[in-house]
Design a protein around this motif. Structure first.
Motif, mmCIF file in Angstrom:
data_model
loop_
_atom_site.group_PDB
_atom_site.id
_atom_site.type_symbol
_atom_site.label_atom_id
_atom_site.label_comp_id
_atom_site.label_asym_id
_atom_site.label_seq_id
_atom_site.Cartn_x
_atom_site.Cartn_y
_atom_site.Cartn_z
ATOM 1 N N LEU B 532 -13.060 -19.543 14.829
ATOM 2 C CA LEU B 532 -13.491 -20.606 13.930
ATOM 3 C C LEU B 532 -12.306 -20.991 13.056
ATOM 4 O O LEU B 532 -11.300 -20.263 12.995
ATOM 5 N N SER B 533 -12.429 -22.131 12.367
ATOM 6 C CA SER B 533 -11.254 -22.592 11.621
ATOM 7 C C SER B 533 -11.605 -23.307 10.324
ATOM 8 O O SER B 533 -10.832 -24.099 9.826
ATOM 9 N N HIS B 534 -12.805 -23.028 9.788
ATOM 10 C CA HIS B 534 -13.180 -23.622 8.512
ATOM 11 C C HIS B 534 -13.679 -22.534 7.569
ATOM 12 O O HIS B 534 -14.097 -21.475 8.028
ATOM 13 N N PRO B 535 -13.659 -22.814 6.266
ATOM 14 C CA PRO B 535 -14.132 -21.795 5.314
ATOM 15 C C PRO B 535 -15.582 -21.391 5.595
ATOM 16 O O PRO B 535 -16.408 -22.230 5.963
ATOM 17 N N ILE B 536 -15.863 -20.092 5.448
ATOM 18 C CA ILE B 536 -17.216 -19.577 5.689
ATOM 19 C C ILE B 536 -17.621 -18.704 4.508
ATOM 20 O O ILE B 536 -16.842 -17.870 4.046
ATOM 21 N N ILE B 537 -18.857 -18.896 4.042
ATOM 22 C CA ILE B 537 -19.413 -17.958 3.068
ATOM 23 C C ILE B 537 -20.574 -17.232 3.733
ATOM 24 O O ILE B 537 -21.190 -17.759 4.663
ATOM 25 N N ALA B 538 -20.854 -16.019 3.257
ATOM 26 C CA ALA B 538 -21.877 -15.215 3.917
ATOM 27 C C ALA B 538 -22.482 -14.233 2.931
ATOM 28 O O ALA B 538 -21.833 -13.818 1.979
ATOM 29 N N PHE B 539 -23.744 -13.869 3.185
ATOM 30 C CA PHE B 539 -24.324 -12.738 2.472
ATOM 31 C C PHE B 539 -25.252 -11.960 3.378
ATOM 32 O O PHE B 539 -25.735 -12.484 4.385
ATOM 33 N N GLU B 540 -25.439 -10.697 3.056
ATOM 34 C CA GLU B 540 -26.382 -9.873 3.817
ATOM 35 C C GLU B 540 -27.086 -8.943 2.848
ATOM 36 O O GLU B 540 -26.467 -8.321 1.984
ATOM 37 N N ILE B 541 -28.410 -8.858 2.986
ATOM 38 C CA ILE B 541 -29.215 -8.025 2.091
ATOM 39 C C ILE B 541 -30.175 -7.191 2.931
ATOM 40 O O ILE B 541 -30.838 -7.722 3.819
ATOM 41 N N ARG B 542 -30.201 -5.872 2.671
ATOM 42 C CA ARG B 542 -31.191 -5.007 3.317
ATOM 43 C C ARG B 542 -32.545 -5.252 2.666
ATOM 44 O O ARG B 542 -32.743 -4.920 1.503
ATOM 45 N N THR B 543 -33.462 -5.843 3.435
ATOM 46 C CA THR B 543 -34.695 -6.294 2.796
ATOM 47 C C THR B 543 -35.586 -5.134 2.365
ATOM 48 O O THR B 543 -36.350 -5.269 1.426
ATOM 49 N N ASN B 544 -35.494 -3.999 3.052
ATOM 50 C CA ASN B 544 -36.373 -2.898 2.632
ATOM 51 C C ASN B 544 -36.005 -2.400 1.237
ATOM 52 O O ASN B 544 -36.837 -1.899 0.507
ATOM 53 N N HIS B 545 -34.727 -2.604 0.837
ATOM 54 C CA HIS B 545 -34.338 -2.237 -0.524
ATOM 55 C C HIS B 545 -35.023 -3.148 -1.544
ATOM 56 O O HIS B 545 -35.405 -2.710 -2.615
ATOM 57 N N ILE B 546 -35.167 -4.423 -1.187
ATOM 58 C CA ILE B 546 -35.870 -5.340 -2.086
ATOM 59 C C ILE B 546 -37.335 -4.939 -2.164
ATOM 60 O O ILE B 546 -37.922 -4.844 -3.229
ATOM 61 N N ILE B 547 -37.910 -4.678 -0.982
ATOM 62 C CA ILE B 547 -39.337 -4.362 -0.939
ATOM 63 C C ILE B 547 -39.631 -3.119 -1.762
ATOM 64 O O ILE B 547 -40.556 -3.088 -2.556
ATOM 65 N N LYS B 548 -38.781 -2.104 -1.581
ATOM 66 C CA LYS B 548 -39.001 -0.857 -2.325
ATOM 67 C C LYS B 548 -38.997 -1.107 -3.817
ATOM 68 O O LYS B 548 -39.782 -0.547 -4.564
ATOM 69 N N THR B 549 -38.085 -1.996 -4.255
ATOM 70 C CA THR B 549 -38.001 -2.219 -5.692
ATOM 71 C C THR B 549 -39.161 -3.092 -6.172
ATOM 72 O O THR B 549 -39.533 -3.041 -7.325
ATOM 73 N N LEU B 550 -39.727 -3.872 -5.276
ATOM 74 C CA LEU B 550 -40.846 -4.727 -5.687
ATOM 75 C C LEU B 550 -42.130 -3.931 -5.860
ATOM 76 O O LEU B 550 -42.958 -4.248 -6.693
ATOM 77 N N HIS B 551 -42.284 -2.921 -5.013
ATOM 78 C CA HIS B 551 -43.563 -2.197 -5.016
ATOM 79 C C HIS B 551 -43.682 -1.241 -6.190
ATOM 80 O O HIS B 551 -42.706 -0.645 -6.597
#
Lengths: 505, 551
Positions: B532-551
């Protein structure tokens, strides 16, 4: 065509173009319109013209025009005079006759042959040879003395008006001279009124100030009350917008999930990496079954083994395989290997989830389903994937039976939108009776999945006393039917353009 | 599944009754086979691997004769007596202990029959025989050989003979080293120091099982009588294989003769075509099928499937005689299936489960749906990609050291040799596939990643490729997501060094002191590595970590 409506929808610039064309007697170039109308830039003219063309009020015709301008030699000649003209003047100055040697005073070395060539060709001079070569003026030559020749006139004209047209016969000789004239082809547009355009101009077109884009200040200061807001041509082209969208396969999964939930099923899931024991042995798949071989199943190098924690079950399963154990089956009659069962693999079906669920929840009733990825050693092509979804489900109650299996699956596929569904005998090592499900689609019967009742050799060792209805249906083939896909890879290696344009199902 | 191809007219001759081609194509799948294709008179069907008795046109004709109601019930074959015997030497016991033999006489051998016989033999070798390991079959012209026969194990260099497809004499060892079949199957004798061999009274070699026959007994169009040997490691399987072959030949008009196989202490007569008996309970049939079938109906259905069946006196039970070529009847349930097939699947009326259960989603279902909706609302296109990946994409291109991960032992290729531990490489691969489409492109996946302990986890990742993509935009997106899922206030952002991101343009998302995800601008080297040859932004989140904190 409703001309009044069309007039209402004309923008200010469109009206100006029409009115200017009227002034130009119905025809003109964009440059002429720019000059004669009240425009700032040519792009305004062109934009308005293309809208007018789409409204069929004007016609834009493109012409290819050949234009000329001075080349480097041409500019030089214009400054100093044409070589033959300068030579002719020298001849006249020297009383009608010069030697070639004398010409070097006024002409450069490369100009001398040019001058001689054209003097002869134009019959302005003749060559005389004595001990030296002389040029002798002719009557024709005398006539042109002091006059501008056609060629000189054209050179002068092109300096004043570069890139203009010159009739072919007039420029022919100049073109034959090296680097004197540059030729260029340019495309020009001629804009002319159509009959509709002319009709519209017979009506009154008022150039009143109107609102194109409503702005906050127009709203606030009430300007809109006194001015006309221009209506849009609602059929005019507008650019495409693509928003974010769910993936069609995930949408299909959600639809299937909803159907099973509505039918009273509970969703379950499990890990991709499993032991051969849970994936195969518990399901009464003999350890030498061809499907267990390396060419069909993906085994793991890391982790390579998964210890079996359920020691008692392991003993029972070993016996069932060897001679049937307590199930009144003959079993497969071979020596069961516990080590073989510990081999780690990528699950080949989600049935591994359901069987473990049944082991942990042996009491009826239960109805569970899962929609998860499974893995097979398949090369990737238009109809095969190494990784794909399986729609898995079971019904466990005291008196389940074969007819209920038919009923549940028919209901599911009806809800998926299939009218005609049929069942055929099939073979799976862990169900008996086994059925293949087919739906009628595009005038063809399509196989969509396998189903059956778990064999007693599968249910009894894990403590289940009743028949359990089970199925494992393909998702991707269903998706291909529903999405009209020919290449299954498109689901996982998706083309963004396809995703942007594909309607949700 | 294995495919049998046969000629329609040949089939009709064998069947002995007329059935139109269309009817055949429609009905054959209902016996328990898949119709594969039809090309003029050539018909191909896929038979199920548990029914090796359907691996030949002769077997299919036999099944069809009963199923189409021309001659329902068990097909019986006469077995004539002979004095032919095979002596089994003790030496084979640890190598390939079992042998069963039979003679079929008075055949009219044709090229077609030879081809069909060889095809059946190959199919039995592959399925029932597990690629000759469990069962290997030798079919011999009986003329040039002289009983009694001997089955023994010999030293690999002590015997030589001319094997099929060769003209020179070879020792057993040479066959394993040089003969095509020898090379292919040598692994089956890897552990043996002596090799099995069947010879006749004059020490002529019939076969070197499970590798190759001698050319002496090659079956030709002039062969009238064939002798069949089946050797193997499983007594039941070799008998089924023998029964399937000889009854197929009997369908072609051959006369079956028995033979005696003598071990040290006991002897057996083969073939034994006496049907085995199994008791089938009417109640069981009706319970499984959800029917109220009477005995007569059950018996009729079984007879269509080639069984003989009779009602037991004063009992709701049926005695079923099982054809001696049916290797797939392990349990009463197998008979129940054949009752259903014989009755006709299309005749079953639908029914539904009776006991109430309540639908229930997985615990993370609602949160996952919200995450998807938020991402779509932010203008991202959802994608779904393979979880099988490779080290190069997962680590090398991401400028990471190789981390522990699940590796596949027998991958289909390097490209698909491990399970992914993160989603971003999968998304970058999709961008790479879409290079030719206009920018910006923004995609996300809510998918499964697998940790080094081989456990699944859900992860959410998104990437955007755009001429002006930058860290600020990425931070805005991540904050929008965290806000909309309701955890923004409890999250911190901390500087992070991740080799796939530009230093100073990468951050970790911290929740309760724990990293739940990361985001930033992708490093130019990673961008280039994915073509590829253009700027790229990215993120990744482990969703079970969110779920655990929500419950």
């Amino acid at each position: 065509m409703d001309l009044n409506k069309t007039i209402k929808e004309l923008s200010q610039n469109e009206k100006k173009v029409l009115l200017t064309l009227k002034k130009l007697n119905g025809k003109g170039t964009p440059e002429e319109i720019l000059k004669n109308g009240d425009f700032q830039q040519k792009v305004e003219v062109m934009n308005a013209a293309s809208w007018l063309q789409s409204k069929k009020l004007i016609k834009i015709e493109e012409h290819i025009k050949t234009v000329y301008t001075l080349g480097p030699e041409g500019k030089h000649f214009l400054e100093k005079g044409l070589p033959e003209k300068r030579a002719l003047e020298k001849i006249a100055e020297k009383k009608g006759k010069v030697s070639l040697r004398e010409l070097t005073d006024i002409l450069s070395e490369h100009e001398i042959p040019i001058a001689i060539g054209w003097l002869i060709k134009n019959r302005w001079a003749k060559i005389q040879k004595n001990h030296e070569t002389f040029l002798q003026i002719t009557e024709e030559g005398k006539k042109v003395l002091g006059k501008k020749t056609l060629e000189e006139q054209i050179l002068k004209q092109l300096r004043q008006h570069p890139y203009t047209q010159v009739p072919d016969e007039k420029i022919k000789t100049l073109l034959s001279r090296k680097n004197v004239i540059k030729k260029k082809e340019i495309i020009t547009s001629i804009i002319s009124l159509t009959d509709n355009g002319k009709k519209i101009l017979q009506k009154e077109i008022k150039l009143e100030e109107e609102i194109t884009q409503i702005t906050s200040s127009i709203i606030k200061n009430g300007e809109w009350k006194n001015k006309k807001i221009r209506p849009y041509d609602i059929h005019a082209f507008t650019p495409s917008i693509y928003g974010g969208k769910p993936h069609p396969l995930i949408e299909l999964i959600n639809r299937i999930r909803r159907i099973f939930l509505e039918m009273g099923f509970q969703e379950i899931e499990g890990n991709f990496v499993e032991s051969s024991f849970w994936n195969m042995d518990v399901l009464f798949i003999p350890q030498d079954h061809p499907a267990r071989e390396m060419q069909d199943t993906l085994y793991c190098k890391k982790p390579s083994r998964i210890p079996i924690k359920e020691k008692k079950l392991l003993e029972t399963i070993a016996m069932v395989h060897e001679h049937g154990g307590n199930t009144s089956s003959t079993g497969w009659q071979y020596k069961f290997s516990k080590k073989e069962g510990e081999k780690a693999l990528l699950r080949t079906h989600t049935t591994v989830n359901t069987i473990r669920y049944l082991y942990n929840n042996p009491h009826p009733p239960s109805k569970v389903f899962s929609i998860g990825r499974v893995f097979r050693k398949e090369n990737l092509d238009a109809t095969h994937l190494p990784e794909f979804y399986q729609i898995e489900g079971i019904v466990h109650e005291k008196n389940t039976n074969f007819r209920q299996l038919i009923g549940v699956l028919k209901e599911f596929y009806h809800r998926m939108g299939f009218e005609k569904i049929r069942f055929r005998p099939a073979y799976f090592p862990y169900t008996e009776p086994s059925m293949e499900i087919e739906v009628f689609w595009n005038n063809k019967w399509m196989e969509l999945g396998g189903s059956g009742i778990f064999r007693p050799e599968v249910t009894e060792p894990i403590g289940i006393k009743n028949p359990v209805l089970a199925w494992g249906l393909g998702l991707e083939r269903l998706a291909m039917l529903k999405l009209g896909l020919k290449d299954i890879r498109k689901l996982y290696i998706s083309d963004i353009d396809w995703l942007r344009k594909k309607a949700l199902i | 599944m294995p495919v049998v191809t046969f000629d329609y007219n040949d089939f009709i001759n064998l069947l002995g009754y007329h059935v139109s081609k269309d009817e055949l194509i429609e009905k054959i799948p209902m016996i328990g086979a898949d119709f594969d294709r039809i090309d003029g008179d050539e018909i191909s069907i896929e038979f199920f691997p548990n029914r090796p008795d359907l691996a030949s046109v002769e077997g299919i004709a036999r099944a069809a004769r009963a199923f189409f109601s021309f001659k329902p019930g068990l097909r019986k074959y006469d077995v004539k007596k002979s004095s032919i015997s095979v002596d089994v030497d003790y030496s084979v016991k640890s190598i390939r202990p079992f042998v069963a033999t039979a003679l079929v006489k008075n055949l009219v051998m044709t090229d077609r029959l030879i081809a069909s016989l060889m095809d059946l033999q190959e199919k039995l070798h592959f399925g029932l025989g597990r690629n000759r390991k469990k069962v290997a079959i030798g079919v011999h012209d009986f003329e040039p050989i002289q009983p009694p026969f001997k089955y023994k194990a010999v030293d690999p260099d002590s015997v030589e003979f001319v094997p099929l497809a060769k003209t020179e004499s070879m020792t057993l060892r040479e066959i394993l080293e040089r003969h095509e079949k020898g090379v292919e199957y040598a692994h089956l004798l890897k552990k043996a120091d002596k090799y099995p061999l069947i010879v006749d009274a004059n020490n002529n070699v019939l076969s070197f099982p499970p590798i190759i026959n001698g050319s002496l007994t090659e079956v030709t169009p002039y062969t009238k009588n064939v002798f069949i040997d089946v050797t193997g490691t499983d007594r039941r399987s070799i008998e089924y294989a023998l029964n399937i072959i000889i009854t197929a030949l009997a369908e072609r008009g051959g006369d079956i003769y028995n033979t005696i196989v003598r071990y040290d202490r006991e002897s057996y007569v083969f073939p034994d075509l006496t049907p085995k008996k199994k008791i089938l309970s009417t109640t069981y049939v009706n319970k499984i099928l959800g029917m109220q079938m009477r005995e007569k109906e059950i018996i009729d259905s079984l007879r269509k499937m080639g069984y003989n069946a009779t009602v037991r006196k004063n009992k709701k039970q049926i005695t079923v005689e099982i054809p001696p070529w049916r290797s797939d009847i392990l349990h009463e349930i197998d008979l129940v299936e054949d009752v259903a097939i014989g009755y006709g699947f299309e005749r079953f009326k639908t029914d539904f489960p009776r006991e109430p259960t309540f639908g229930k989603t997985l615990p993370h279902h609602d949160i996952h749906e919200n995450l998807r909706r938020i991402m779509i609302g932010l203008g991202f296109n959802e994608i779904t990609t393979f979880t099988i990946s490779n080290k190069r994409d997962e680590f090398t291109k991401m400028r990471l050291k190789t981390l522990p991960h699940v590796q596949i032992k027998n991958p289909i290729g390097e490209e698909y040799s491990c399970l992914r531990t993160g989603l971003i490489p999968s998304l970058l691969k999709i961008l790479s596939e879409n290079r030719h489409h206009p920018l910006p492109q923004q995609i996300f996946e809510l998918g499964i990643v697998v940790d080094e302990k081989a456990k699944n986890h859900y992860s959410l990742a998104a990437v955007k490729i755009d001429a002006k993509a930058n860290f600020s935009e990425c931070k805005s997106l991540v904050e929008a997501l965290l806000r909309d899922i309701g955890v923004k206030k409890s999250c911190d952002i901390r500087e992070k060094k991740h080799p796939a991101f530009i230093i100073g343009r990468c951050a970790a998302i911290i929740k309760n002191g724990r990293e739940i995800g990361f985001f930033g601008e992708i490093h130019p080297e990673t961008i280039t590595a994915f073509n590829l040859s253009h700027p790229i932004i990215a993120f990744e989140i482990r969703t079970n970590h969110i779920i655990k904190t929500l419950h």
